[in-house]
Enzyme design. Sequence first.
Site, PDB file in Angstrom:
ATOM      1  N   GLY A  11       0.819  -1.221   0.000  1.00 32.49           N
ATOM      2  CA  GLY A  11       0.000   0.000   0.000  1.00 32.49           C
ATOM      3  C   GLY A  11       0.844   1.260   0.000  1.00 32.49           C
ATOM      4  N   HIS A  12       1.968   1.245  -0.711  1.00 34.24           N
ATOM      5  CA  HIS A  12       2.921   2.354  -0.615  1.00 34.24           C
ATOM      6  C   HIS A  12       2.463   3.648  -1.284  1.00 34.24           C
ATOM      7  CE1 HIS A  12       3.880   1.018  -4.678  1.00 34.24           C
ATOM      8  NE2 HIS A  12       4.494   2.169  -4.861  1.00 34.24           N
ATOM      9  N   ARG A  13       1.324   3.597  -1.999  1.00 34.14           N
ATOM     10  CA  ARG A  13       0.831   4.838  -2.611  1.00 34.14           C
ATOM     11  C   ARG A  13      -0.263   5.500  -1.770  1.00 34.14           C
ATOM     12  NH1 ARG A  13       1.946   4.743  -8.941  1.00 34.14           N
ATOM     13  NH2 ARG A  13      -0.034   3.725  -9.267  1.00 34.14           N
ATOM     14  N   CYS A 110     -11.436   2.330  15.244  1.00 30.09           N
ATOM     15  CA  CYS A 110     -12.862   1.988  15.179  1.00 30.09           C
ATOM     16  C   CYS A 110     -13.134   0.535  15.576  1.00 30.09           C
ATOM     17  CB  CYS A 110     -13.436   2.270  13.800  1.00 30.09           C
ATOM     18  SG  CYS A 110     -12.799   1.172  12.548  1.00 30.09           S
ATOM     19  N   TYR A 137     -15.953  -2.427   8.320  1.00 29.65           N
ATOM     20  CA  TYR A 137     -14.503  -2.163   8.334  1.00 29.65           C
ATOM     21  C   TYR A 137     -13.891  -2.630   9.660  1.00 29.65           C
ATOM     22  CZ  TYR A 137     -10.247   0.729   8.122  1.00 29.65           C
ATOM     23  OH  TYR A 137      -8.948   1.178   8.116  1.00 29.65           O
ATOM     24  N   ASN A 166      -7.393   8.578  14.167  1.00 25.08           N
ATOM     25  CA  ASN A 166      -7.653   9.171  12.843  1.00 25.08           C
ATOM     26  C   ASN A 166      -6.377   9.841  12.319  1.00 25.08           C
ATOM     27  OD1 ASN A 166     -10.280   8.592  13.849  1.00 25.08           O
ATOM     28  ND2 ASN A 166     -11.142  10.150  12.504  1.00 25.08           N
ATOM     29  N   LEU A 167      -5.970   9.444  11.124  1.00 27.56           N
ATOM     30  CA  LEU A 167      -4.714   9.943  10.549  1.00 27.56           C
ATOM     31  C   LEU A 167      -5.003  11.004   9.492  1.00 27.56           C
ATOM     32  CD1 LEU A 167      -3.033   6.458  10.048  1.00 27.56           C
ATOM     33  CD2 LEU A 167      -2.606   8.078  11.910  1.00 27.56           C
ATOM     34  N   HIS A 180     -12.104  11.258   4.696  1.00 32.56           N
ATOM     35  CA  HIS A 180     -12.281  11.523   6.121  1.00 32.56           C
ATOM     36  C   HIS A 180     -12.478  13.028   6.338  1.00 32.56           C
ATOM     37  CE1 HIS A 180     -10.227   7.549   6.392  1.00 32.56           C
ATOM     38  NE2 HIS A 180     -11.124   7.383   7.347  1.00 32.56           N
TER      39      HIS A 180
HETATM   40  O1  GFB Z   1     -13.455  11.313   9.478  1.00 26.78           O
HETATM   41  P1  GFB Z   1     -14.830  10.759   9.361  1.00 26.78           P
HETATM   42  O2  GFB Z   1     -15.380  10.620   7.993  1.00 26.78           O
HETATM   43  O3  GFB Z   1     -14.924   9.335  10.012  1.00 26.78           O
HETATM   44  O4  GFB Z   1     -15.841  11.699  10.180  1.00 26.78           O
HETATM   45  P2  GFB Z   1     -15.059   8.705  11.490  1.00 26.78           P
HETATM   46  C1  GFB Z   1     -15.551  12.181  11.455  1.00 26.78           C
HETATM   47  C2  GFB Z   1     -16.629  13.145  11.920  1.00 26.78           C
HETATM   48  O5  GFB Z   1     -16.539  14.350  11.142  1.00 26.78           O
HETATM   49  C3  GFB Z   1     -18.063  12.653  11.778  1.00 26.78           C
HETATM   50  C4  GFB Z   1     -17.829  14.725  10.694  1.00 26.78           C
HETATM   51  O6  GFB Z   1     -18.811  13.075  12.903  1.00 26.78           O
HETATM   52  C5  GFB Z   1     -18.547  13.392  10.520  1.00 26.78           C
HETATM   53  O7  GFB Z   1     -19.956  13.557  10.486  1.00 26.78           O
HETATM   54  N1  GFB Z   1     -17.726  15.537   9.476  1.00 26.78           N
HETATM   55  C6  GFB Z   1     -18.062  16.856   9.366  1.00 26.78           C
HETATM   56  C7  GFB Z   1     -17.298  15.142   8.261  1.00 26.78           C
HETATM   57  N2  GFB Z   1     -17.904  17.302   8.129  1.00 26.78           N
HETATM   58  C8  GFB Z   1     -17.425  16.249   7.398  1.00 26.78           C
HETATM   59  C9  GFB Z   1     -17.069  16.110   6.026  1.00 26.78           C
HETATM   60  O8  GFB Z   1     -17.163  17.022   5.224  1.00 26.78           O
HETATM   61  N3  GFB Z   1     -16.583  14.885   5.654  1.00 26.78           N
HETATM   62  C10 GFB Z   1     -16.463  13.842   6.538  1.00 26.78           C
HETATM   63  N4  GFB Z   1     -15.959  12.681   6.090  1.00 26.78           N
HETATM   64  N5  GFB Z   1     -16.828  13.950   7.830  1.00 26.78           N
HETATM   65  C11 GFB Z   1     -14.067   6.728  10.216  1.00 26.78           C
HETATM   66  C12 GFB Z   1     -14.501   5.301  10.009  1.00 26.78           C
HETATM   67  O9  GFB Z   1     -14.952   7.193  11.144  1.00 26.78           O
HETATM   68  O10 GFB Z   1     -12.784   6.846  10.783  1.00 26.78           O
HETATM   69  C13 GFB Z   1     -13.448   4.451   9.472  1.00 26.78           C
HETATM   70  O11 GFB Z   1     -15.676   5.305   9.219  1.00 26.78           O
HETATM   71  C14 GFB Z   1     -12.088   4.681  10.096  1.00 26.78           C
HETATM   72  O12 GFB Z   1     -13.837   3.138   9.645  1.00 26.78           O
HETATM   73  C15 GFB Z   1     -11.771   6.134  10.193  1.00 26.78           C
HETATM   74  O13 GFB Z   1     -12.048   4.091  11.367  1.00 26.78           O
HETATM   75  C16 GFB Z   1     -10.465   6.413  10.930  1.00 26.78           C
HETATM   76  O14 GFB Z   1     -13.956   9.146  12.400  1.00 26.78           O
HETATM   77  O15 GFB Z   1     -16.433   8.908  12.027  1.00 26.78           O
END
Ligand code: GFB
Length: 313
Positions: A11-13, A110, A137, A166-167, A180
């Site tokens: 997964g180097h990309r 998660c 997941y 979260n990264l 994310h």
């Molecule tokens: O980072 P995220 O998509 O994933 O969302 P999780 C984190 C929080 O940010 C949630 C809010 O409460 C979203 O509703 N949020 C606000 C947003 N605005 C936005 C936006 O524009 N985009 C996104 N994406 N979120 C993931 C897991 O969970 O975290 C995976 O689904 C994995 O499995 C990953 O573990 C690290 O932190 O909620």
Amino acid sequence: MDKRSKIYVAGHRGLVGSALKRKLESKDYSNLTLRTHRELDLTNQQAVNEFFEREKPEYVFLAAAKVGGILANNTYPAEFIYQNLMIEANVIHASYKYGVRKLLFLGSSCIYPKLAPQPLKEEYLLTGPLEETNEAYAIAKIAGIRLCKHYNQQYRTNFISVMPTNLYGPNDNFDLETSHVMPALIRKFHDAKVNNEPEVIIWGTGKPYREFLHVDDMADACVYLMENFNTDNIGEFVNIGVGKDITIGELAELIKEIVGFKGSIKKDLSKPDGTPQKLLDITKLSSLGWSAKILLRTGIEQTYEWYQNHISE
Ligand code: GFB
């Protein structure tokens, strides 16, 4: 690991794999084995076995995974569980079969129960129901942890697992539907600034807490653990985080300030919040002698700069 060891970064990309490659190269590891998705489909068992038989890597960083933000996880659960299970089973089994000396498997925070006490200690694994939006997941990642554990138990392999929070950082996915929160908000605030829009819409209530670790810190921790520890010292797995979290609302304000957007923030309550909090307990990691170095503000500034330089790609 010595500097001539043959190291396969799967997964180097991606976000983590590319950071691992940078870190290993900066430390003069000169014998990296890399394959793009097109060159090697890790969900194909035969292809994976042939690759391991031919290349015989000594060390493996398993950073390949099907990943995405809350909406992608919730919309494509079959893809998330199937692809991750296949990648893990194929790479971990081939690592055993072809005599890999040490493997590092990347999980995710998660894996913990949705309503587990905070901060999340490693022993809370499998003590309650998971968050629904990313259950598929999480189940795949839990299977990966247990694959490593049981191969170590039965075959005396040396497969270690790490659970990052979260990264974020360079090479992240900035697609607004599948990303994310961090890359999504960097892009939304940037676009709104450039287009003189009056507001930026964030998903959910803004109330959930999230902990953010820069991917260069993550890569540093992974290489440090690979260099210095074995499954006997680490146990089943170790959390990798910073030990501090902020609300999504606070994150939005911080990104807004860094990007220099002057308008307002609006909430889209039709979108899910996900788990209310997932702050990792980093006691074990600290006792192993590692801590994060990149401050959140500095990390976001650096990521925003990277984004602006790569926006047209
Ligand atoms: O980072 P995220 O998509 O994933 O969302 P999780 C984190 C929080 O940010 C949630 C809010 O409460 C979203 O509703 N949020 C606000 C947003 N605005 C936005 C936006 O524009 N985009 C996104 N994406 N979120 C993931 C897991 O969970 O975290 C995976 O689904 C994995 O499995 C990953 O573990 C690290 O932190 O909620």
